[in-house]
Motif scaffolding. Structure first.
Motif, PDB file in Angstrom:
ATOM      1  N   MET A  68      -5.099   3.722   8.660  1.00 22.12           N
ATOM      2  CA  MET A  68      -4.313   4.875   8.230  1.00 22.12           C
ATOM      3  C   MET A  68      -3.830   4.752   6.782  1.00 22.12           C
ATOM      4  SD  MET A  68      -4.473   6.989  10.656  1.00 22.12           S
ATOM      5  CE  MET A  68      -3.283   8.185  10.061  1.00 22.12           C
ATOM      6  N   LEU A  69      -3.822   3.543   6.253  1.00 25.04           N
ATOM      7  CA  LEU A  69      -3.440   3.363   4.850  1.00 25.04           C
ATOM      8  C   LEU A  69      -4.547   3.780   3.886  1.00 25.04           C
ATOM      9  CD1 LEU A  69      -1.634  -0.088   5.116  1.00 25.04           C
ATOM     10  CD2 LEU A  69      -0.561   2.104   4.547  1.00 25.04           C
ATOM     11  N   ALA A  70      -5.772   3.845   4.378  1.00 25.53           N
ATOM     12  CA  ALA A  70      -6.915   4.228   3.547  1.00 25.53           C
ATOM     13  C   ALA A  70      -7.153   5.734   3.647  1.00 25.53           C
ATOM     14  CB  ALA A  70      -8.157   3.468   4.007  1.00 25.53           C
ATOM     15  N   PRO A  71      -7.843   6.335   2.678  1.00 30.35           N
ATOM     16  CA  PRO A  71      -8.190   7.755   2.791  1.00 30.35           C
ATOM     17  C   PRO A  71      -8.973   7.999   4.083  1.00 30.35           C
ATOM     18  CG  PRO A  71      -8.629   6.967   0.577  1.00 30.35           C
ATOM     19  CD  PRO A  71      -8.308   5.754   1.400  1.00 30.35           C
ATOM     20  N   GLN A  84       0.800  -1.217   0.000  1.00 24.67           N
ATOM     21  CA  GLN A  84       0.000   0.000   0.000  1.00 24.67           C
ATOM     22  C   GLN A  84       0.837   1.272   0.000  1.00 24.67           C
ATOM     23  OE1 GLN A  84      -3.605  -0.169  -0.205  1.00 24.67           O
ATOM     24  NE2 GLN A  84      -2.741  -2.147  -0.845  1.00 24.67           N
ATOM     25  N   ARG A  85       2.143   1.125   0.186  1.00 26.52           N
ATOM     26  CA  ARG A  85       3.047   2.262   0.142  1.00 26.52           C
ATOM     27  C   ARG A  85       4.394   1.818  -0.431  1.00 26.52           C
ATOM     28  NH1 ARG A  85      -1.084   4.402   1.238  1.00 26.52           N
ATOM     29  NH2 ARG A  85      -1.499   6.101   2.707  1.00 26.52           N
ATOM     30  N   ALA A  86       5.027   2.739  -1.165  1.00 30.87           N
ATOM     31  CA  ALA A  86       6.423   2.582  -1.574  1.00 30.87           C
ATOM     32  C   ALA A  86       7.268   3.302  -0.527  1.00 30.87           C
ATOM     33  CB  ALA A  86       6.642   3.187  -2.956  1.00 30.87           C
ATOM     34  N   LEU A  87       8.298   2.648  -0.002  1.00 33.87           N
ATOM     35  CA  LEU A  87       9.043   3.120   1.160  1.00 33.87           C
ATOM     36  C   LEU A  87      10.442   3.566   0.765  1.00 33.87           C
ATOM     37  CD1 LEU A  87       8.104   0.056   3.410  1.00 33.87           C
ATOM     38  CD2 LEU A  87       6.777   2.162   3.053  1.00 33.87           C
ATOM     39  N   ALA A  88      10.888   4.697   1.313  1.00 34.92           N
ATOM     40  CA  ALA A  88      12.230   5.204   1.011  1.00 34.92           C
ATOM     41  C   ALA A  88      12.774   5.922   2.242  1.00 34.92           C
ATOM     42  CB  ALA A  88      12.198   6.147  -0.183  1.00 34.92           C
ATOM     43  N   ASP A 112       2.338  -2.291   7.784  1.00 32.99           N
ATOM     44  CA  ASP A 112       3.024  -1.202   7.107  1.00 32.99           C
ATOM     45  C   ASP A 112       3.596  -0.249   8.159  1.00 32.99           C
ATOM     46  OD1 ASP A 112       2.990   0.266   4.152  1.00 32.99           O
ATOM     47  OD2 ASP A 112       3.003   1.693   5.817  1.00 32.99           O
ATOM     48  N   PRO A 113       4.773   0.342   7.919  1.00 32.07           N
ATOM     49  CA  PRO A 113       5.376   1.222   8.929  1.00 32.07           C
ATOM     50  C   PRO A 113       4.749   2.597   9.046  1.00 32.07           C
ATOM     51  CG  PRO A 113       6.801   1.039   7.011  1.00 32.07           C
ATOM     52  CD  PRO A 113       5.695   0.048   6.810  1.00 32.07           C
ATOM     53  N   ILE A 114       3.604   2.833   8.446  1.00 31.52           N
ATOM     54  CA  ILE A 114       2.986   4.160   8.477  1.00 31.52           C
ATOM     55  C   ILE A 114       2.674   4.626   9.891  1.00 31.52           C
ATOM     56  CG2 ILE A 114       0.605   3.314   8.177  1.00 31.52           C
ATOM     57  CD1 ILE A 114       0.148   5.745   6.325  1.00 31.52           C
ATOM     58  N   THR A 115       2.454   3.706  10.825  1.00 30.09           N
ATOM     59  CA  THR A 115       2.178   4.096  12.211  1.00 30.09           C
ATOM     60  C   THR A 115       3.379   3.863  13.128  1.00 30.09           C
ATOM     61  OG1 THR A 115       1.192   1.915  12.581  1.00 30.09           O
ATOM     62  CG2 THR A 115      -0.309   3.731  12.052  1.00 30.09           C
TER      63      THR A 115
END
Length: 415
Positions: A361-364, A172-176, A306-309
């Protein structure tokens, strides 16, 4: 003395190994790299450990870098408005929440290498070998318990995907990631170390985190880009300098307030850049070997978010603490498949809150979540509560997911 084999020398594997070692267990740890290879290699992740996870380390007297690492006292959120060709996107939201207990980040190259050396110095058996399923099939006969804490490679395939708990089949995300020296302070709070979460609707997120790395204090610049969007631009980039230049160019375009303090940054080292992507997945916890034995999956082997949180290292520490308690409570009882499932289910009571929050958090964001984030700008109590949810994601159940609960909470704060 009960014999335990742990495959994987990350946060969870090493924390478990050192914890069991301290309680008199005969522990063997398998790693595919030596401590020196880890220390001098490429960065492995981002990591900010919040209070509960840090306390698990303190309980085992493993907080070796607590005095040296920056003390992160706040967590802030900025939201970009529509892109303005004349001056970049303005911030429509900007606030800082205060953490009840400070957080810290230690580059895993520093921590994992140090913990591995400590394990060996304390008499643990360390095997440097990239384990395969055939190896575990052999070792399972010699150990009372085998645990897999290596979240990549063929071993993970032993643990089937739990489709009911894994709503996303694709990344769900490209990470950099870049580790840098020379980042200036945020002018809004120049004396406060803080994690900054910059949300760019429809595009992705930029996270900025103070850390301790191999060369001292540094900062992490971490882009999460919506696949196919403008942030999804790091595939094929191999040169670390090019990676940093691309990171800064995207900051200048989408988060100019962060770029303004990054004009003099440089990479901490040649291994200070990383990119990739993976699908968040929950797996069944018991792996079955060809010879009939069973092994227990640990941390992101079985729950990879996913590391978004920012929960990866925190969840690994909490999983290791939960598993350690279950192993000690088992005494001389068998570590059979029933016990393994029960042990995971106990950890899932913690992990399910992280998975629910991360997937949300991955969703709108729905309107009531936007209202909460916006309200935090004028209500420090809301900002603080959201910030402290990073330490205790279970609290989001009470005010974050349902419009009714969010409205009631905001009314309570206003009253």
């Amino acid at each position: 003395m009960r014999k335990v084999l742990i495959v994987g020398a990350g946060q969870s594997g090493l924390q478990l190994a050192l914890g069991l070692q301290a309680h008199g267990y005969d522990v063997t740890l398998m790693s595919n790299r030596t401590a020196d290879e880890i220390r001098t290699g490429r960065v492995m992740s981002t990591q900010v450990m919040f209070h509960t996870a840090l306390q698990h380390e303190r309980d085992l007297q493993l907080g070796f870098w607590e005095q040296a690492a920056p003390r992160i006292e706040g967590l802030g959120v900025s939201v970009a408005g529509p892109e303005d060709p004349q001056g970049g996107p303005p911030r429509v939201v900007d606030w800082l929440g205060r953490l009840d207990g400070y957080a810290q980040s230690v580059d895993q190259r520093v921590k994992m290498a140090g913990w591995m050396e400590t394990f060996a110095e304390r008499g643990g058996q360390l095997i440097i070998h990239g384990a395969a399923v055939s190896d575990l099939d052999y070792f399972a006969r010699a150990y009372d318990l085998v645990m897999v804490a290596a979240g990549k490679g063929e071993l993970v395939a032993m643990f089937g995907r739990d489709a009911a708990r894994s709503p996303y089949a694709e990344p769900q995300r490209a990470l950099a990631v870049c580790y840098v020296h020379g980042l200036g302070p945020r002018p809004e709070h120049p004396g406060t170390e803080a994690v900054r979460c910059n949300l760019v609707p429809g595009v992705g997120e930029l996270f900025v985190m103070p850390t301790l790395t191999t060369s001292g204090r540094a900062d992490i610049l971490f882009w999460e880009g919506v696949p196919g969007g403008p942030i999804d631009a790091f595939q094929g980039v191999r040169d670390p300098s090019e990676h940093l230049a691309l990171t800064l160019g995207l900051m200048e375009r989408f988060t100019p307030w962060e770029y303004a303090r990054a004009t003099k940054v440089e990479l901490t080292d040649a291994g200070g850049a990383l990119s990739g992507r993976y699908a968040p997945t929950v797996r069944h916890p018991v792996g079955r070997l060809p010879g009939g034995g069973v092994v227990l999956g640990v941390a992101d082997v079985v729950v990879a978010n996913d590391p978004i949180t920012g929960q990866g290292s925190n969840s690994a520490a909490k999983c290791a603490a939960s598993y350690l308690e279950a192993i000690l409570a088992r005494g001389t009882g068998p570590f059979d498949e029933v016990w393994m499932q029960q042990t995971f289910d106990r950890y899932w009571d913690i992990a399910r809150h992280v998975t629910k929050w991360t997937n949300a958090m991955l969703a709108p964001p729905p309107e009531h979540v936007l209202n909460l984030i916006g309200a935090a700008g004028g209500a420090p109590a809301v900002a603080d509560r959201i910030a402290n949810g990073f330490d205790n994601p279970a609290d989001f159940e009470h005010f974050f997911y349902e419009p009714r609960k969010a409205a009631a909470y905001l009314a309570e704060v206003a009253g």
